[in-house]
Design a protein around this motif. Structure first.
Motif, PDB file in Angstrom:
ATOM      1  N   GLY A 131     -28.703   4.909   1.383  1.00  0.00           N
ATOM      2  CA  GLY A 131     -29.652   4.695   2.472  1.00  0.00           C
ATOM      3  C   GLY A 131     -29.104   3.662   3.440  1.00  0.00           C
ATOM      4  O   GLY A 131     -27.925   3.672   3.796  1.00  0.00           O
ATOM      5  N   THR A 132     -29.989   2.770   3.888  1.00  0.00           N
ATOM      6  CA  THR A 132     -29.557   1.617   4.673  1.00  0.00           C
ATOM      7  C   THR A 132     -29.378   0.502   3.657  1.00  0.00           C
ATOM      8  O   THR A 132     -30.355  -0.083   3.190  1.00  0.00           O
ATOM      9  N   PRO A 133     -28.132   0.246   3.249  1.00  0.00           N
ATOM     10  CA  PRO A 133     -27.913  -0.637   2.102  1.00  0.00           C
ATOM     11  C   PRO A 133     -28.230  -2.101   2.401  1.00  0.00           C
ATOM     12  O   PRO A 133     -28.115  -2.554   3.534  1.00  0.00           O
ATOM     13  N   PRO A 134     -28.618  -2.838   1.352  1.00  0.00           N
ATOM     14  CA  PRO A 134     -28.828  -4.282   1.518  1.00  0.00           C
ATOM     15  C   PRO A 134     -27.484  -4.976   1.701  1.00  0.00           C
ATOM     16  O   PRO A 134     -26.439  -4.430   1.328  1.00  0.00           O
ATOM     17  N   THR A 135     -27.511  -6.172   2.240  1.00  0.00           N
ATOM     18  CA  THR A 135     -26.265  -6.933   2.344  1.00  0.00           C
ATOM     19  C   THR A 135     -25.881  -7.521   0.985  1.00  0.00           C
ATOM     20  O   THR A 135     -24.708  -7.716   0.709  1.00  0.00           O
ATOM     21  N   HIS A 136     -26.893  -7.765   0.133  1.00  0.00           N
ATOM     22  CA  HIS A 136     -26.626  -8.414  -1.162  1.00  0.00           C
ATOM     23  C   HIS A 136     -27.467  -7.759  -2.252  1.00  0.00           C
ATOM     24  O   HIS A 136     -28.662  -7.574  -2.092  1.00  0.00           O
ATOM     25  N   TYR A 137     -26.794  -7.434  -3.359  1.00  0.00           N
ATOM     26  CA  TYR A 137     -27.456  -6.876  -4.543  1.00  0.00           C
ATOM     27  C   TYR A 137     -27.122  -7.790  -5.718  1.00  0.00           C
ATOM     28  O   TYR A 137     -25.949  -8.036  -6.010  1.00  0.00           O
ATOM     29  N   PHE A 138     -28.161  -8.287  -6.368  1.00  0.00           N
ATOM     30  CA  PHE A 138     -27.984  -9.145  -7.541  1.00  0.00           C
ATOM     31  C   PHE A 138     -28.614  -8.479  -8.748  1.00  0.00           C
ATOM     32  O   PHE A 138     -29.736  -7.979  -8.675  1.00  0.00           O
ATOM     33  N   ALA A 139     -27.904  -8.456  -9.876  1.00  0.00           N
ATOM     34  CA  ALA A 139     -28.466  -7.965 -11.132  1.00  0.00           C
ATOM     35  C   ALA A 139     -28.301  -9.049 -12.188  1.00  0.00           C
ATOM     36  O   ALA A 139     -27.231  -9.652 -12.302  1.00  0.00           O
ATOM     37  N   VAL A 140     -29.343  -9.297 -12.947  1.00  0.00           N
ATOM     38  CA  VAL A 140     -29.285 -10.352 -13.956  1.00  0.00           C
ATOM     39  C   VAL A 140     -28.501  -9.864 -15.171  1.00  0.00           C
ATOM     40  O   VAL A 140     -28.618  -8.719 -15.589  1.00  0.00           O
ATOM     41  N   SER A 141     -27.650 -10.748 -15.689  1.00  0.00           N
ATOM     42  CA  SER A 141     -26.903 -10.422 -16.896  1.00  0.00           C
ATOM     43  C   SER A 141     -27.367 -11.347 -18.013  1.00  0.00           C
ATOM     44  O   SER A 141     -28.528 -11.736 -18.054  1.00  0.00           O
ATOM     45  N   THR A 142     -26.487 -11.714 -18.913  1.00  0.00           N
ATOM     46  CA  THR A 142     -26.841 -12.565 -20.044  1.00  0.00           C
ATOM     47  C   THR A 142     -25.596 -13.246 -20.578  1.00  0.00           C
ATOM     48  O   THR A 142     -24.484 -12.725 -20.426  1.00  0.00           O
ATOM     49  N   ASP A 143     -25.778 -14.383 -21.223  1.00  0.00           N
ATOM     50  CA  ASP A 143     -24.639 -15.046 -21.871  1.00  0.00           C
ATOM     51  C   ASP A 143     -24.078 -14.175 -22.999  1.00  0.00           C
ATOM     52  O   ASP A 143     -22.916 -14.306 -23.368  1.00  0.00           O
ATOM     53  N   LYS A 144     -24.900 -13.263 -23.510  1.00  0.00           N
ATOM     54  CA  LYS A 144     -24.459 -12.401 -24.610  1.00  0.00           C
ATOM     55  C   LYS A 144     -23.467 -11.337 -24.147  1.00  0.00           C
ATOM     56  O   LYS A 144     -22.917 -10.601 -24.958  1.00  0.00           O
ATOM     57  N   ALA A 145     -23.237 -11.246 -22.827  1.00  0.00           N
ATOM     58  CA  ALA A 145     -22.253 -10.302 -22.303  1.00  0.00           C
ATOM     59  C   ALA A 145     -20.831 -10.841 -22.453  1.00  0.00           C
ATOM     60  O   ALA A 145     -19.870 -10.091 -22.348  1.00  0.00           O
ATOM     61  N   ALA A 146     -20.697 -12.139 -22.686  1.00  0.00           N
ATOM     62  CA  ALA A 146     -19.370 -12.734 -22.884  1.00  0.00           C
ATOM     63  C   ALA A 146     -18.961 -12.545 -24.337  1.00  0.00           C
ATOM     64  O   ALA A 146     -19.656 -13.005 -25.235  1.00  0.00           O
ATOM     65  N   ASN A 147     -17.852 -11.852 -24.563  1.00  0.00           N
ATOM     66  CA  ASN A 147     -17.398 -11.540 -25.930  1.00  0.00           C
ATOM     67  C   ASN A 147     -18.564 -11.016 -26.771  1.00  0.00           C
ATOM     68  O   ASN A 147     -18.932 -11.616 -27.785  1.00  0.00           O
ATOM     69  N   PRO A 148     -19.165  -9.900 -26.365  1.00  0.00           N
ATOM     70  CA  PRO A 148     -20.398  -9.445 -27.022  1.00  0.00           C
ATOM     71  C   PRO A 148     -20.219  -9.105 -28.498  1.00  0.00           C
ATOM     72  O   PRO A 148     -19.223  -8.511 -28.889  1.00  0.00           O
ATOM     73  N   VAL A 149     -21.204  -9.533 -29.283  1.00  0.00           N
ATOM     74  CA  VAL A 149     -21.229  -9.210 -30.712  1.00  0.00           C
ATOM     75  C   VAL A 149     -22.450  -8.348 -31.038  1.00  0.00           C
ATOM     76  O   VAL A 149     -22.684  -8.024 -32.188  1.00  0.00           O
ATOM     77  N   SER A 150     -23.219  -7.994 -30.000  1.00  0.00           N
ATOM     78  CA  SER A 150     -24.383  -7.126 -30.174  1.00  0.00           C
ATOM     79  C   SER A 150     -24.266  -5.981 -29.183  1.00  0.00           C
ATOM     80  O   SER A 150     -23.580  -6.084 -28.156  1.00  0.00           O
ATOM     81  N   PHE A 151     -24.951  -4.883 -29.487  1.00  0.00           N
ATOM     82  CA  PHE A 151     -24.931  -3.752 -28.562  1.00  0.00           C
ATOM     83  C   PHE A 151     -25.633  -4.124 -27.268  1.00  0.00           C
ATOM     84  O   PHE A 151     -25.219  -3.712 -26.188  1.00  0.00           O
TER      85      PHE A 151
END
Length: 200
Positions: free
Chosen positions: A154-174
């Motif tokens: 569409g008419t895209p935003p200038t900025h898109y933010f999605a929240v992640s988690t500390d668990k994404a670093a070297n993940p040990v869980s699915f």
């Protein structure tokens, strides 16, 4: 109910520990939000709802909040009304699944300057069976990438933010692995890059 007194009692602080940082960046935040059209996805959750409340003083031209949790949106509306908080003239609470056909139409319609996506399945305890593991993958990766692509159409935003988690670093869980995969999928989006969107 004196919410300020209750908050001070619960946290043991009279003011937010982030107050000084926010005050120091007030002009920067105002420049980012004032007069802009903002979409908050997952806005009825704890982090999304707190973000909606934090955005209100910055005079967005429009603030639209999407969440599939209709009761959560009603609670957010009730809370804002009870606090007497001023909302933008174009303030909408939309009970949509951000991966569904109605959200596709919303995204393609576009016109947002800033999109903040807090939608997630975020608890490791969700990994209890194959069905919930598939739901983690769908919500945290597939829908995120799909929604970003729809915005780019569409008419895209200038900025898109999605929240992640500390668990994404070297993940040990699915759950952590799905958030890590989400980061890779969003940062690698050809559609977002071609549309000139900043993704964080």
């Amino acid at each position: 109910l004196d919410t300020a007194a209750l908050a001070a009692h619960v946290t043991g602080r009279a003011r937010s520990m982030f107050a000084d940082d926010v005050a120091a960046r007030d002009a920067e935040l105002r420049a980012l939000v004032a007069g802009r059209r903002v979409l908050v996805v997952g806005g009825a959750g704890s982090i999304g709802g707190a973000t909606v409340r934090a955005l209100l003083p910055y005079d967005a031209a429009a603030l639209h909040v999407v969440d599939h949790n209709e009761n959560g949106l009603a609670e957010l509306a009730r809370d804002l009304r009870n606090r007497g908080v001023r909302t933008p003239a174009d303030f909408q609470l939309l009970p949509l699944d951000f991966g569904g056909p109605a959200a596709r139409r919303l995204a393609r319609r576009g016109g947002y300057d800033l999109v903040l996506n807090f939608a997630a399945l975020k608890h490791v305890r969700t990994e209890k069976d194959v069905l919930t593991v598939l739901a983690l993958l769908e919500t945290n990766v597939v829908k995120q990438a799909r929604f970003l692509d729809w915005l780019a159409e569409g008419t895209p935003p200038t900025h898109y933010f999605a929240v992640s988690t500390d668990k994404a670093a070297n993940p040990v869980s699915f759950m952590g692995a799905t958030k890590r995969a989400m980061e890779h999928a969003l940062f690698a989006s050809e559609a977002a890059r071609a549309a000139g969107m900043r993704v964080t």
